[in-house]
Design a protein around this motif. Structure first.
Motif, mmCIF file in Angstrom:
data_model
loop_
_atom_site.group_PDB
_atom_site.id
_atom_site.type_symbol
_atom_site.label_atom_id
_atom_site.label_comp_id
_atom_site.label_asym_id
_atom_site.label_seq_id
_atom_site.Cartn_x
_atom_site.Cartn_y
_atom_site.Cartn_z
ATOM 1 N N GLY A 35 0.911 -1.513 0.039
ATOM 2 C CA GLY A 35 0.062 0.091 -0.378
ATOM 3 C C GLY A 35 0.573 1.512 -0.086
ATOM 4 N N VAL A 36 1.967 0.500 0.223
ATOM 5 C CA VAL A 36 2.913 2.363 0.282
ATOM 6 C C VAL A 36 2.438 3.510 -1.352
ATOM 7 N N SER A 37 2.843 3.004 -2.454
ATOM 8 C CA SER A 37 2.756 3.834 -3.350
ATOM 9 C C SER A 37 1.553 4.363 -3.346
ATOM 10 N N ALA A 38 0.772 3.542 -3.022
ATOM 11 C CA ALA A 38 -1.375 3.988 -3.363
ATOM 12 C C ALA A 38 -1.257 5.520 -2.174
ATOM 13 N N TYR A 39 -0.472 5.326 -1.131
ATOM 14 C CA TYR A 39 -0.717 6.583 0.412
ATOM 15 C C TYR A 39 0.315 6.959 -0.417
ATOM 16 N N VAL A 40 1.707 6.856 -1.028
ATOM 17 C CA VAL A 40 2.008 8.131 -1.038
ATOM 18 C C VAL A 40 1.936 9.091 -2.106
ATOM 19 N N GLU A 41 1.218 8.289 -3.428
ATOM 20 C CA GLU A 41 0.255 9.232 -4.693
ATOM 21 C C GLU A 41 -0.380 10.278 -3.544
ATOM 22 N N ALA A 42 -1.304 9.233 -2.743
ATOM 23 C CA ALA A 42 -2.099 10.313 -2.278
ATOM 24 C C ALA A 42 -2.045 11.439 -1.290
ATOM 25 N N LEU A 43 -1.012 11.552 -1.033
ATOM 26 C CA LEU A 43 -0.157 11.973 0.271
ATOM 27 C C LEU A 43 0.164 13.597 -0.607
ATOM 28 N N ILE A 44 0.295 13.498 -1.875
ATOM 29 C CA ILE A 44 1.359 13.920 -2.958
ATOM 30 C C ILE A 44 0.301 14.721 -3.982
ATOM 31 N N GLN A 45 -0.532 14.011 -4.106
ATOM 32 C CA GLN A 45 -2.151 14.772 -4.612
ATOM 33 C C GLN A 45 -2.571 15.820 -3.801
ATOM 34 N N ARG A 46 -2.496 15.125 -2.195
ATOM 35 C CA ARG A 46 -2.696 15.886 -1.488
ATOM 36 C C ARG A 46 -2.241 17.261 -1.655
ATOM 37 N N GLN A 47 -1.710 17.270 -0.696
ATOM 38 C CA GLN A 47 -0.260 18.416 -1.193
ATOM 39 C C GLN A 47 -0.538 19.477 -2.568
ATOM 40 N N LEU A 48 -0.452 18.558 -3.510
ATOM 41 C CA LEU A 48 -0.413 19.984 -4.860
ATOM 42 C C LEU A 48 -1.554 20.255 -4.755
ATOM 43 N N GLU A 49 -2.629 19.835 -4.526
ATOM 44 C CA GLU A 49 -3.826 20.190 -4.174
ATOM 45 C C GLU A 49 -3.465 21.986 -3.195
ATOM 46 N N ARG A 50 -2.858 21.515 -2.427
ATOM 47 C CA ARG A 50 -3.169 22.509 -1.047
ATOM 48 C C ARG A 50 -1.947 23.698 -1.908
ATOM 49 N N ASP A 51 -0.919 23.151 -2.074
ATOM 50 C CA ASP A 51 -0.025 24.210 -3.034
ATOM 51 C C ASP A 51 -0.723 25.129 -4.045
ATOM 52 N N ARG A 52 -1.483 24.740 -4.720
ATOM 53 C CA ARG A 52 -2.560 25.511 -5.965
ATOM 54 C C ARG A 52 -3.391 26.338 -4.760
ATOM 55 N N LEU A 53 -4.198 25.766 -3.953
ATOM 56 C CA LEU A 53 -5.434 26.609 -3.139
ATOM 57 C C LEU A 53 -4.702 28.019 -2.534
ATOM 58 N N HIS A 54 -2.601 28.081 -2.151
ATOM 59 C CA HIS A 54 -2.078 28.667 -0.866
ATOM 60 C C HIS A 54 -1.520 29.554 -2.342
ATOM 61 N N GLU A 55 -1.389 29.645 -3.353
ATOM 62 C CA GLU A 55 -1.379 29.892 -4.876
ATOM 63 C C GLU A 55 -2.689 31.308 -4.966
ATOM 64 N N LEU A 56 -3.322 30.502 -4.776
ATOM 65 C CA LEU A 56 -5.277 31.029 -5.242
ATOM 66 C C LEU A 56 -5.134 31.841 -4.258
ATOM 67 N N ILE A 57 -4.785 31.170 -3.112
ATOM 68 C CA ILE A 57 -5.147 32.676 -1.552
ATOM 69 C C ILE A 57 -4.081 33.407 -1.709
ATOM 70 N N THR A 58 -2.988 33.344 -2.206
ATOM 71 C CA THR A 58 -1.755 34.901 -2.280
ATOM 72 C C THR A 58 -2.532 35.947 -3.617
ATOM 73 N N ASP A 59 -3.221 35.020 -5.171
ATOM 74 C CA ASP A 59 -2.809 36.065 -5.494
ATOM 75 C C ASP A 59 -4.111 36.559 -5.662
ATOM 76 N N ALA A 60 -4.920 36.006 -5.115
ATOM 77 C CA ALA A 60 -6.407 36.533 -4.575
ATOM 78 C C ALA A 60 -6.399 37.944 -3.576
ATOM 79 N N GLU A 61 -5.311 37.876 -2.303
ATOM 80 C CA GLU A 61 -4.908 38.857 -1.525
ATOM 81 C C GLU A 61 -3.998 39.888 -2.497
ATOM 82 N N ALA A 62 -3.605 39.889 -3.070
ATOM 83 C CA ALA A 62 -2.057 40.535 -4.050
ATOM 84 C C ALA A 62 -3.521 41.728 -4.510
ATOM 85 N N GLU A 63 -4.843 40.882 -5.147
ATOM 86 C CA GLU A 63 -5.086 41.831 -5.838
ATOM 87 C C GLU A 63 -6.297 42.351 -5.827
ATOM 88 N N HIS A 64 -6.659 41.830 -4.337
ATOM 89 C CA HIS A 64 -7.803 42.367 -3.428
ATOM 90 C C HIS A 64 -7.456 43.570 -2.280
#
Length: 90
Positions: A35-64
């Motif tokens: 199960g290691v590969s599936a677990y690591v894949e899920a962790l990486i996908q979740r971190q990528l989502e968090r990174d993208r969300l942080h970028e969206l928040i940063t962009d929105a705060e810079a604009e507004h």
């Protein structure tokens, strides 16, 4: 036009990563050897989502403007289910 597959899509390819021995032991204890590969894949996908969300928040705060910390904490309290006294701050 050729596009790259999105996270979680495309063929699976092996890759090597280096982890601390204790991390590996905890990971295998939680997932089992297969199960290691599936677990690591899920962790990486979740971190990528968090990174993208942080970028969206940063962009929105810079604009507004930056979000009001008190309002953010009030919303966090609602998400935690701590509704006592949060009606005034929300």
């Amino acid at each position: 036009m050729v596009t790259s597959p999105a996270p979680g899509e495309g063929p699976v390819r092996p890759m090597s990563v280096s982890l601390h021995e204790g991390t590996i032991a905890a990971l295998r204890a939680r997932t089992g050897k297969r199960g290691v590969s599936a677990y690591v894949e899920a962790l990486i996908q979740r971190q990528l989502e968090r990174d993208r969300l942080h970028e969206l928040i940063t962009d929105a705060e810079a604009e507004h403007f930056p979000a009001d910390p008190a309002a953010v904490e009030a919303k966090r309290a609602i998400l935690r289910g701590d509704t006592a006294g949060s009606a005034d701050a929300a």
